[in-house]
Design an enzyme around this catalytic site. Structure first.
Site, PDB file in Angstrom:
ATOM      1  N   ASP A   1       0.833  -1.196   0.000  1.00 11.36           N
ATOM      2  CA  ASP A   1       0.000   0.000   0.000  1.00 11.36           C
ATOM      3  C   ASP A   1       0.875   1.257   0.000  1.00 11.36           C
ATOM      4  O   ASP A   1       1.998   1.244  -0.501  1.00 11.36           O
ATOM      5  CB  ASP A   1      -0.934  -0.041   1.216  1.00 11.36           C
ATOM      6  CG  ASP A   1      -2.289   0.570   0.921  1.00 11.36           C
ATOM      7  OD1 ASP A   1      -2.375   1.807   0.787  1.00 11.36           O
ATOM      8  OD2 ASP A   1      -3.272  -0.190   0.804  1.00 11.36           O
TER       9      ASP A   1
ATOM     10  N   HIS B   1      -3.332   5.982   3.645  1.00 10.06           N
ATOM     11  CA  HIS B   1      -4.157   4.865   3.176  1.00 10.06           C
ATOM     12  C   HIS B   1      -3.658   3.535   3.718  1.00 10.06           C
ATOM     13  O   HIS B   1      -4.430   2.722   4.245  1.00 10.06           O
ATOM     14  CB  HIS B   1      -4.156   4.863   1.650  1.00 10.06           C
ATOM     15  CG  HIS B   1      -5.073   3.867   1.021  1.00 10.06           C
ATOM     16  ND1 HIS B   1      -4.669   2.611   0.642  1.00 10.06           N
ATOM     17  CD2 HIS B   1      -6.375   3.957   0.679  1.00 10.06           C
ATOM     18  CE1 HIS B   1      -5.674   1.967   0.101  1.00 10.06           C
ATOM     19  NE2 HIS B   1      -6.726   2.765   0.109  1.00 10.06           N
TER      20      HIS B   1
ATOM     21  N   SER C   1     -11.269  -0.464  -0.092  1.00  8.68           N
ATOM     22  CA  SER C   1      -9.924  -0.542   0.492  1.00  8.68           C
ATOM     23  C   SER C   1      -9.962  -1.048   1.920  1.00  8.68           C
ATOM     24  O   SER C   1      -9.066  -1.787   2.351  1.00  8.68           O
ATOM     25  CB  SER C   1      -9.265   0.840   0.484  1.00  8.68           C
ATOM     26  OG  SER C   1      -8.731   1.159  -0.756  1.00  8.68           O
TER      27      SER C   1
END
Length: 578
Positions: free
Chosen positions: A119, A186, A501
């Site tokens: 990620d 994220h 996600s």
């Protein structure tokens, strides 16, 4: 776009069409499937070779030498990398994870299992990723954007070990020791859902596998902190995590919450087939988010009859400098295309006999590439690139006119870039919501995870949907909570996130708990890979009045309690379910 062997398209035309490479001395990356001594090929061409496994490698090569690559018998197939972007938009109880964690039940926490997060990085200073004594739970961290000390066999980035991270955490200025920062936040959010331990929360907001060890790859290339990454970088990450898990002799679950629309969406690219091959290696499992393209308006599909014409209208929003459109159809069907700009200017009918054609409309370069079938895919791709010449692409209503000249089947699909790349304001006027799962969630052997609102027990409208056209290749596999998820925030504390996600790491963490019970505790020595997927399918909660498996819910919503009960029954009875 899959690269085509040199008898079909000149390689320099294709690479310059696809990328910003302009000089024969410029370096570019390509994915290759090979047999034999690929290192010798690389040495002969002055290319840097990163071997992923005995069949796949990444070559960094000059454009001038790329044509020669095709003359070597060792090279079976070559593919250009694609850009990908991440998806960000009381869930442990709703997925029946909390009961499985309780000491009075299974008491599973992920102990002895590694979770690999591929990620935007991780805030390694966040207390949720530390042990009670303040040391890190991260075994390895590879930051592909920080130059200096790449892992063995790789070309870029810097690798940091647990010992180095512990040294950084013990100092007053940790980033001087380990200069890896999750700028986007994220990856930190994804890691918190899968494995946060709640140490920085008075309410103990822990993740699914709070005692799992972590292997982190921050995606990108040196000097880059954008939300975009390339397929080659994810392939490197998958190999790295698999190798490190074997090195420490731990089963591993990998999480990928990135995706792209650039491809055929049928699992046939080298990118997808490599990920499938890693799914069969070691004691591993790979979970991938299905993307947020369900209502983005970025997919169109139709059946074209002989002699029929379909005018496909699409809007392009302001300030888009570059845009691709990828069209996939049966090669047996002959279709021609015409592009009309907002001012009414036209390319005219584009002949399929011209492999690469370029036009300029309203100060926008429009380049069209007709591909051909390969030994990996019988479909044909028509790839269209829009690029502003002196300013962004002209905003407004564009049209693609499709004509059926010689039709046998007539089906065609078109995709625009993902929501994260071009927003919802660039879209088709008549979109089709099916077949909106992003790549690589379309890979056959991964667990593809869609999203639902667990409070309302309803599907999240943004969740990527599969297709009914191929009943042997239906995605997603299941859905998990994806709306208003509380998880770790880069910089400390917690925040709420929405999107597939954060759905995928619910399944990633659940797979880690299953591996702990099966592999670490010795209850089921084969509980990894496709066996995990099968039990997650069987234990999923299926809402009434729906037919399953379906392209929206897959086999249903994650229900770890039922999955674990089925595993116990199976291992006690040898498969004779009551």
């Amino acid at each position: 776009m899959s690269m085509i062997h040199s008898p079909f398209i000149p390689i320099d035309q294709l690479t310059r069409f696809e990328s910003d490479v302009s000089s024969d001395e410029d370096l570019m990356e390509v994915i290759v499937k090979y047999s034999g001594d690929v290192m010798a090929v690389g040495a002969a061409l002055g290319a840097f070779v990163e071997i992923l496994d005995p069949n796949y490698a990444i070559l960094t090569i000059t454009l001038g030498n790329l044509e020669r690559l095709y003359t070597y018998d060792e090279i079976e197939y070559v593919e250009l990398p694609k850009n990908l972007t991440y998806f960000l938009r009381e869930e442990l109880n709703n997925s029946c994870i909390s009961p499985v964690q309780r000491p009075t039940s299974f008491g599973l926490t992920g102990n002895g299992v590694a979770i690999g997060i591929i990620d935007s990085g991780i805030d390694y200073t966040h207390a949720d990723f530390q042990n009670p004594d303040g040391t890190t739970r991260i075994l390895f961290l590879w930051d592909q954007t920080v130059d200096g000390n790449p892992p063995e066999g790789f070309r870029n980035g810097s690798e940091f070990t647990k010992a180095q991270i512990d040294e950084a955490l013990a100092s007053d200025s940790p980033y001087e020791y380990v200069p890896s920062i999750d700028m986007a936040g994220h990856g930190t959010a994804v890691a918190g859902v899968a494995a946060g331990n709640g140490r920085s929360s008075d309410a103990v907001e822990k993740g699914v596998a709070p005692n799992a060890s972590l292997i982190i790859v921050k995606l990108g290339h040196t000097g880059s902190n954008t939300s975009f990454t390339r397929t080659t970088e994810i392939m490197r990450a998958v190999k790295y995590i698999s190798d490190k898990a074997q090195q420490v002799n731990m089963p591993v679950v990998m999480n990928i919450s990135y995706g792209t629309n650039n491809g055929s969406h049928d699992g046939n690219s080298l990118f997808e087939s490599y990920i499938d091959s890693v799914s069969d290696r070691w004691r591993s499992c790979i979970c991938v988010a299905s993307g947020n393209e369900g209502t983005a308006g970025h997919h169109y599909s139709n059946f074209l009859l002989q002699g029929a014409v379909d005018t496909v209208e699409f809007s392009i929003s302001d300030n888009i400098p570059r845009l691709y459109m990828t069209i996939w159809k049966d090669f047996v069907d002959t279709m021609t295309f015409e592009i009309i700009s907002p001012s009414g200017r036209s390319t005219g009918e584009i002949s399929p006999l011209q492999r690469v054609t370029r036009f300029t409309l309203d100060d926008v370069l429009v380049a069209v590439l007709y591909g051909q079938p390969t030994h990996y895919n019988s479909l044909q791709e028509i790839y269209i690139l829009f690029r502003g010449v002196s300013k962004p692409i002209s905003a407004g209503l564009w049209s693609l006119v499709v004509r059926g000249n010689d039709i046998t089947g007539g089906l065609f699909d078109i995709w625009l870039p993902t929501l994260e790349e071009v927003t919802q304001y660039t879209s088709f006027l008549r979109p089709i919501i099916l077949n909106t799962i992003t790549i690589p969630a379309t890979a056959n052997r991964v667990i593809s995870v869609g999203g639902y609102n667990s409070s309302l027990n309803s599907i999240a409208d943004f969740s990527g949907q599969g297709t009914l056209r191929n009943l042997n290749f239906m995605k997603p596999d299941l859905v998990a909570p994806a709306v208003n998820i509380l998880t770790t925030r880069a910089g400390g504390g917690y925040d709420r996130f929405t999107g597939t996600s954060v759905a995928a790491p619910f399944v990633t963490g659940s797979a880690a708990l299953m591996m702990e019970w099966g592999l670490i505790q010795g209850n089921d020595p084969l509980l990894y890979g496709q066996r995990i997927k099968a039990f997650l399918w069987k234990g999923a909660e299926r809402p009434p009045l729906l037919t399953f498996r379906n392209p929206v819910w897959g086999y249903g919503a994650l229900n770890l309690c039922d999955t674990m009960d089925l595993l116990v029954d199976y291992n006690q009875t040898g498969g004779a379910f009551s």
